[in-house]
Every structure is written in structure tokens, then in C-alpha cells.
Design a protein around this motif. Structure first.
Motif, PDB file in Angstrom:
ATOM      1  N   UNK A 246       5.368  28.870  78.086  1.00  0.00           N
ATOM      2  CA  UNK A 246       4.151  29.702  78.026  1.00  0.00           C
ATOM      3  C   UNK A 246       4.080  30.247  76.604  1.00  0.00           C
ATOM      4  N   UNK A 247       2.974  29.979  75.906  1.00  0.00           N
ATOM      5  CA  UNK A 247       2.832  30.536  74.556  1.00  0.00           C
ATOM      6  C   UNK A 247       1.370  30.659  74.155  1.00  0.00           C
ATOM      7  N   UNK A 248       1.160  31.348  73.027  1.00  0.00           N
ATOM      8  CA  UNK A 248      -0.159  31.511  72.410  1.00  0.00           C
ATOM      9  C   UNK A 248      -0.071  30.913  71.011  1.00  0.00           C
ATOM     10  N   UNK A 249      -0.770  29.825  70.784  1.00  0.00           N
ATOM     11  CA  UNK A 249      -0.678  29.164  69.477  1.00  0.00           C
ATOM     12  C   UNK A 249      -1.651  29.751  68.460  1.00  0.00           C
ATOM     13  N   UNK A 250      -2.723  30.392  68.909  1.00  0.00           N
ATOM     14  CA  UNK A 250      -3.748  30.929  68.012  1.00  0.00           C
ATOM     15  C   UNK A 250      -3.803  32.450  68.091  1.00  0.00           C
ATOM     16  N   UNK A 251      -3.413  33.120  66.994  1.00  0.00           N
ATOM     17  CA  UNK A 251      -3.498  34.574  66.860  1.00  0.00           C
ATOM     18  C   UNK A 251      -2.741  35.267  67.992  1.00  0.00           C
ATOM     19  N   UNK A 252      -1.458  34.955  68.019  1.00  0.00           N
ATOM     20  CA  UNK A 252      -0.585  35.365  69.106  1.00  0.00           C
ATOM     21  C   UNK A 252      -0.565  36.879  69.288  1.00  0.00           C
ATOM     22  N   UNK A 253      -0.551  37.288  70.515  1.00  0.00           N
ATOM     23  CA  UNK A 253      -0.421  38.697  70.891  1.00  0.00           C
ATOM     24  C   UNK A 253       1.043  38.930  71.256  1.00  0.00           C
ATOM     25  N   UNK A 254       1.803  39.748  70.491  1.00  0.00           N
ATOM     26  CA  UNK A 254       1.333  40.816  69.603  1.00  0.00           C
ATOM     27  C   UNK A 254       1.374  40.529  68.099  1.00  0.00           C
ATOM     28  N   UNK A 255       1.931  39.399  67.656  1.00  0.00           N
ATOM     29  CA  UNK A 255       2.173  39.199  66.227  1.00  0.00           C
ATOM     30  C   UNK A 255       0.908  38.901  65.423  1.00  0.00           C
ATOM     31  N   UNK A 256      -0.054  38.196  66.037  1.00  0.00           N
ATOM     32  CA  UNK A 256      -1.217  37.725  65.294  1.00  0.00           C
ATOM     33  C   UNK A 256      -0.966  36.406  64.592  1.00  0.00           C
ATOM     34  N   UNK A 257       0.155  35.732  64.862  1.00  0.00           N
ATOM     35  CA  UNK A 257       0.514  34.490  64.164  1.00  0.00           C
ATOM     36  C   UNK A 257      -0.401  33.335  64.564  1.00  0.00           C
ATOM     37  N   UNK A 258      -0.558  32.389  63.644  1.00  0.00           N
ATOM     38  CA  UNK A 258      -1.370  31.191  63.868  1.00  0.00           C
ATOM     39  C   UNK A 258      -0.505  29.970  63.626  1.00  0.00           C
ATOM     40  N   UNK A 259      -0.200  29.216  64.679  1.00  0.00           N
ATOM     41  CA  UNK A 259       0.648  28.033  64.549  1.00  0.00           C
ATOM     42  C   UNK A 259      -0.072  26.957  63.748  1.00  0.00           C
ATOM     43  N   UNK A 260       0.554  26.408  62.691  1.00  0.00           N
ATOM     44  CA  UNK A 260      -0.084  25.343  61.906  1.00  0.00           C
ATOM     45  C   UNK A 260      -0.324  24.100  62.768  1.00  0.00           C
ATOM     46  N   UNK A 261      -1.326  23.319  62.385  1.00  0.00           N
ATOM     47  CA  UNK A 261      -1.669  22.138  63.171  1.00  0.00           C
ATOM     48  C   UNK A 261      -0.499  21.163  63.251  1.00  0.00           C
ATOM     49  N   UNK A 262       0.274  21.040  62.176  1.00  0.00           N
ATOM     50  CA  UNK A 262       1.419  20.117  62.206  1.00  0.00           C
ATOM     51  C   UNK A 262       2.428  20.538  63.267  1.00  0.00           C
ATOM     52  N   UNK A 263       2.615  21.832  63.419  1.00  0.00           N
ATOM     53  CA  UNK A 263       3.556  22.326  64.422  1.00  0.00           C
ATOM     54  C   UNK A 263       2.987  22.125  65.833  1.00  0.00           C
ATOM     55  N   UNK A 264       1.677  22.250  65.975  1.00  0.00           N
ATOM     56  CA  UNK A 264       1.045  22.007  67.273  1.00  0.00           C
ATOM     57  C   UNK A 264       1.208  20.541  67.679  1.00  0.00           C
ATOM     58  N   UNK A 265       1.020  19.644  66.723  1.00  0.00           N
ATOM     59  CA  UNK A 265       1.204  18.215  67.020  1.00  0.00           C
ATOM     60  C   UNK A 265       2.649  17.926  67.424  1.00  0.00           C
ATOM     61  N   UNK A 266       3.583  18.516  66.686  1.00  0.00           N
ATOM     62  CA  UNK A 266       5.000  18.306  66.993  1.00  0.00           C
ATOM     63  C   UNK A 266       5.335  18.838  68.377  1.00  0.00           C
ATOM     64  N   UNK A 267       4.747  19.956  68.737  1.00  0.00           N
ATOM     65  CA  UNK A 267       5.000  20.530  70.058  1.00  0.00           C
ATOM     66  C   UNK A 267       4.425  19.641  71.154  1.00  0.00           C
ATOM     67  N   UNK A 268       3.216  19.101  70.934  1.00  0.00           N
ATOM     68  CA  UNK A 268       2.619  18.202  71.922  1.00  0.00           C
ATOM     69  C   UNK A 268       3.481  16.948  72.118  1.00  0.00           C
ATOM     70  N   UNK A 269       4.051  16.430  71.038  1.00  0.00           N
ATOM     71  CA  UNK A 269       4.931  15.260  71.141  1.00  0.00           C
ATOM     72  C   UNK A 269       6.206  15.609  71.907  1.00  0.00           C
ATOM     73  N   UNK A 270       6.741  16.811  71.672  1.00  0.00           N
ATOM     74  CA  UNK A 270       7.934  17.248  72.381  1.00  0.00           C
ATOM     75  C   UNK A 270       7.661  17.352  73.886  1.00  0.00           C
ATOM     76  N   UNK A 271       6.494  17.887  74.240  1.00  0.00           N
ATOM     77  CA  UNK A 271       6.116  17.978  75.659  1.00  0.00           C
ATOM     78  C   UNK A 271       6.095  16.593  76.293  1.00  0.00           C
ATOM     79  N   UNK A 272       5.521  15.633  75.558  1.00  0.00           N
ATOM     80  CA  UNK A 272       5.412  14.281  76.080  1.00  0.00           C
ATOM     81  C   UNK A 272       6.782  13.657  76.304  1.00  0.00           C
ATOM     82  N   UNK A 273       7.699  13.864  75.340  1.00  0.00           N
ATOM     83  CA  UNK A 273       9.045  13.287  75.474  1.00  0.00           C
ATOM     84  C   UNK A 273       9.776  13.826  76.705  1.00  0.00           C
TER      85      UNK A 273
END
Length: 476
Positions: A246-273
Motif C-alpha cells: 500500500x503506497x502513495x506515489x504522487x505527493x505522499x501524505x505526510x511527506x509530499x514526496x513524488x516518486x519519479x517515473x523511472x521508479x514507478x516503472x521499476x516498481x511495476x516490473x517488480x510487482x509483475x515478477x
């Protein structure tokens, strides 16, 4: 000295001295021209020179502002470093205690989870509600139960399409706010006793859901700029074989962080594996300050493993309680759970929002909302620099309406919370956002609710309280 260079040097000295604060708006070109008796072209040259020097920033339809990237600006908070073990969650009592105190309308709501209601087109929504209810055919009150009103589902799917992400309407489900969507999705992919990977720190709604369902948490290090650490996530998966993330990739609450697109792609590949489901909370995705909406992880999901949840509560209609889930391969399980619990989101709210979206006014509203939230962010960041100790660290979110402030060593945000509340200011202490109490130096501030005057007064108060009330070991 050439006139524009002399004027630019004068402003640069004001910026370096702190008299002009980071984020502060400079007088308009026309206003400066009239005040100083200089031509418009001279003022523009001065502003562009300061921009080239990195001292000011030009913002669309908002003029020139003092840059937030000055060398004297507070550093970013440190990344969390939780242990990669499974932990039982027991935070509901503390969360309820703090949230109850935030309901006082006489308190400056720096700790609120909601933006300022005055920022939303409530009159236009009321007109849409009246108009749609007049047209309502009685049979639709029954036909539009789960998965939801067809027109609203079409409009939601269209939002994905407009942002470049194709989505099958058959995986959409309208819910009673994002909270129901998230809870249904979590329940659909877990059973009591399972472990779920979460961010550290993470939104307290996530902690409440895990506790309610009897799930164990695996907290993973989360960077204040780039989001969850993928290497640490892989370690957690190898060690504990979790049932979900469970996570927030865009403007995370409470940090406000924004996951870069490269990290989002890597995470999607990890889910698939690992064939591992991910519940993506994306309620702040429309509140970006850049040129375009950041893609969710859902955009890179090819296996139907991402259950993407969002709502209109944070960007359009607080109180209407309309959210949705794009549940991928888990749509049947999520729908079955909704049929067995709430049955349906409120039909009048669905119809009102569908009607409003059909008017085409949503994007115009969003543009104004983003500009205002960015302005309020800059004002709060300026207050941090002006009033708080140099050892304080703060995030500089690129969207949403939360930032994370890290106090100096040996300071405790829960003590600050209690002291500030006695003076009419609320904050959200760090202990709300973690399973353990190892992020007590951090606190979340909502820059999207208080007025400019209330916010500055509140920030001055918090800074004054720090030396006396918040050092660990001092008296309450």
C-alpha cells in the motif's frame, strides 16, 4: 551602472538579507514601473537577470517570486530507516484522540487532513445537484448501485484517457470516498494475519485499516523526495513474502514526496515478477504544480495488479464522498465486498459530480486551485526559513497540500502538538504516521487550509514554542 542592473542588485540584496523571503511574490512589472519611475522594459530586464541568477522564478499567471532554491533554504528531512520486520498495528486510540482535537473550529487547522472548503466550487456543485436531481428517472436510483452511475464512470475513465492512460471501464467501481475504495481493495487481496508493505512514514488511514483487518505491517524506508526505496522493498518481499503493498506515489501524505517515473516503472516490473498486488492511493494526483499530471503506477501495470484508488474529495467536492477504484484483475472481489457492505455510493452525489464534469469546468477549477495551493506552500516554506531554528528540515512538495517538518535532534513533535493546541493551533505529530514511535521529530503541516494571516501567526507560535516546550526531557 545600467538602470536595470542597479534595480536587480537592490532586489538581490533584499533577497540575500531575508527581507524578501523565499516564495514571496515580487511586485508586478507594471507596479514596480510606476513606483520606481522606470520603464516596463527596464523592470523586465531586472527580473530576468535575477531569474538567470537563480534568485527569482517566473510563474505562469502569477508573476515573479523569490526562488525556493536559495542556498540558505532549510535542508530536506532525512529518509526513514525502519527495521524490515513485521509489526502488529495499534494506533487507533492515538489517532482518534488527535483527530478529535482537530475538529475545533476555533483552532488554526495546520493539522487538518482537508484543504480549505472555500477553495472549491460549492455553489456550482449545488447547481449541478439540483439540475441532476430534477432529471433523475426513479429507476436509476436502483440501477446505479455498484459499480456506479454510468455517466460518472465514463467521466472518470475519460480523465485517465486525457492523461494518456487507457483504462477499461469494466474495472472501475464508484465508492463512498477513497477511504472505502482503499479498505475494500485491501480486504480483497489479504486475509487476517497477512503482512502488508507500507511506507515509513505512512498515512494514518492505512494504519487504521491494517489494525481493523488484523494485518501486520512491514515499514519500508521512504525518501522525502522520491518515495519508497525500491531496494528496501525488494528485501522486504524476499524476507516476508507479503500479501500486498500500500503506497502513495504522487505527493505522499505526510511527506509530499513524488516518486519519479523511472521508479514507478521499476516498481511495476517488480510487482509483475512477484505477482504481488499494490493498492495505490492517488487522491492528490490532480494537485500538481508542474506542467502535467504525474502518472500513477497504474499507468505501467500490464498484469492488472495495481488497484488504483482516488476521489473527488481533495480536488473538487469535499463532503460529497465520491471516490473510485480501478481494481484491475481484482474487480470481482472488490465489487462483491461492496455489495456486502455499503452496496453503493450515494446516487445524488454521483449525479451531481457527473453533471459538473460534463460542464467542462473541472479543469478550469483545478488550474486555479493548484495556483492557490502553490502560493500557500511558498508562504509556509518562507515562514519556516524566517522563524524556525536552522537545524529544522522541511520538504518542498511539488503538489498536494502537505509538507513534512523535521525538528532538531532531541525535539518531540507530540509535545509541540499539545503545547500548540493550548494556544489554538493544531499540527499532526509524527507519531500518527508510523507503527513505531521512531519518527517523533517529524510533523505534518497542512498549508492548504489556513488563511495567509492565520498560517503566519500559527508558524510564529510554533517557532516560539519549540525552545521551551518541545525539547525532550523538559517539563510539559
Amino acid at each position: 551602472m545600467v538602470r536595470y542592473k542597479a534595480f536587480a542588485k537592490e532586489l538581490a540584496l533584499l533577497i540575500e538579507s531575508g527581507e524578501l523571503r523565499p516564495g514571496q511574490r515580487l511586485p508586478s512589472v507594471r507596479e514596480s514601473s510606476q513606483r520606481r519611475g522606470l520603464s516596463v522594459s527596464t523592470i523586465l530586464k531586472a527580473y530576468h537577470l535575477l531569474e538567470a541568477q537563480g534568485l527569482v522564478q517566473a510563474r505562469q499567471r502569477s508573476g515573479f517570486h523569490v526562488s525556493l532554491s536559495a542556498d540558505t533554504y532549510p535542508q530536506l528531512p532525512t529518509s526513514s530507516q525502519p527495521e524490515l520486520d513485521t509489526v502488529e498495528v495499534g494506533k487507533s486510540a492515538l489517532i482518534a484522540q488527535v483527530l478529535h482535537a482537530l475538529k475545533n473550529d476555533k483552532v488554526v487547522p495546520m493539522g487538518s487532513a482537508f484543504p480549505d472548503p472555500q477553495l472549491f466550487p460549492l455553489k456550482r456543485l449545488s447547481q449541478s445537484l439540483t439540475r441532476s436531481m430534477r432529471r433523475l428517472e426513479p429507476a436509476r436510483a436502483v440501477m446505479d448501485i455498484t459499480p456506479g452511475n454510468p455517466e460518472l464512470l465514463r467521466q472518470i475513465a475519460l480523465r485517465y484517457h486525457l492523461h494518456g492512460h487507457e483504462l477499461d471501464m469494466d474495472e472501475l467501481l464508484v465508492t463512498h470516498g477513497a477511504m472505502e475504495a482503499l479498505n475494500l481493495c485491501l480486504q480483497a487481496v489479504t486475509k487476517p494475519g497477512d503482512a502488508v508493505v507500507i511506507e515509513s512514514p505512512s498515512f494514518y488511514v492505512c494504519l487504521q485499516a491494517l489494525e481493523r483487518l488484523g494485518l501486520r505491517a512491514i515499514e519500508v524506508s521512504t525518501d522525502p523526495v522520491q518515495g519508497m526505496n525500491i531496494e528496501a522493498l525488494e528485501q522486504a518481499i524476499a524476507l516476508h513474502r507479503p500479501a500486498a503493498i500500500w503506497l502513495m506515489s504522487n505527493f505522499q501524505n505526510p511527506l509530499g514526496s513524488l516518486m519519479p517515473e523511472s521508479r514507478k516503472r521499476a516498481l511495476a516490473e517488480l510487482l509483475s515478477r512477484h505477482q504481488l498486488p499494490l493498492i495505490e492511493d492517488d487522491v492528490y494526483g490532480e494537485l500538481y504544480f508542474g506542467e502535467s499530471r504525474p502518472a500513477p503506477i497504474k499507468a505501467f501495470d500490464r498484469d492488472g495488479l495495481v488497484l488504483h484508488c482516488s476521489s473527488f474529495s481533495k480536488c473538487l467536492a469535499p463532503g460529497y464522498r465520491i471516490g473510485w477504484a480501478a481494481a484491475g484483475r481484482f474487480w470481482p472481489q472488490v465489487q462483491a465486498l461492496q455489495l456486502g457492505t455499503s452496496l453503493s455510493a450515494a446516487i445524488p452525489s454521483q449525479l451531481a459530480i457527473a453533471d459538473y464534469l460534463d460542464t467542462g469546468a473541472f479543469d478550469t477549477h483545478l488550474k486555479g486551485l493548484r495556483r492557490e495551493l502553490e502560493r500557500r506552500r511558498d508562504a509556509i516554506l518562507g515562514c519556516v526559513q524566517q522563524y524556525f531554528p536552522l537545524q529544522c528540515r522541511v520538504t518542498q512538495p511539488q503538489g498536494g497540500y502537505f509538507l513534512w517538518l523535521e525538528l532538531p535532534p532531541n525535539f518531540d513533535s507530540f509535545r509541540l502538538y499539545r503545547a500548540a493546541l493550548q494556544h489554538g493551533v493544531s499540527i499532526a505529530p509524527g507519531s500518527l504516521f508510523g507503527v513505531r514511535d521512531d519518527i517523533s521529530r517529524g510533523l505534518r503541516l497542512n498549508y492548504g487550509y489556513p488563511s495567509a494571516e492565520d498560517a503566519e501567526r500559527a508558524m510564529q507560535l510554533l517557532a516560539r514554542l519549540l525552545p521551551v516546550s518541545e525539547r525532550k526531557g523538559s517539563g510539559d
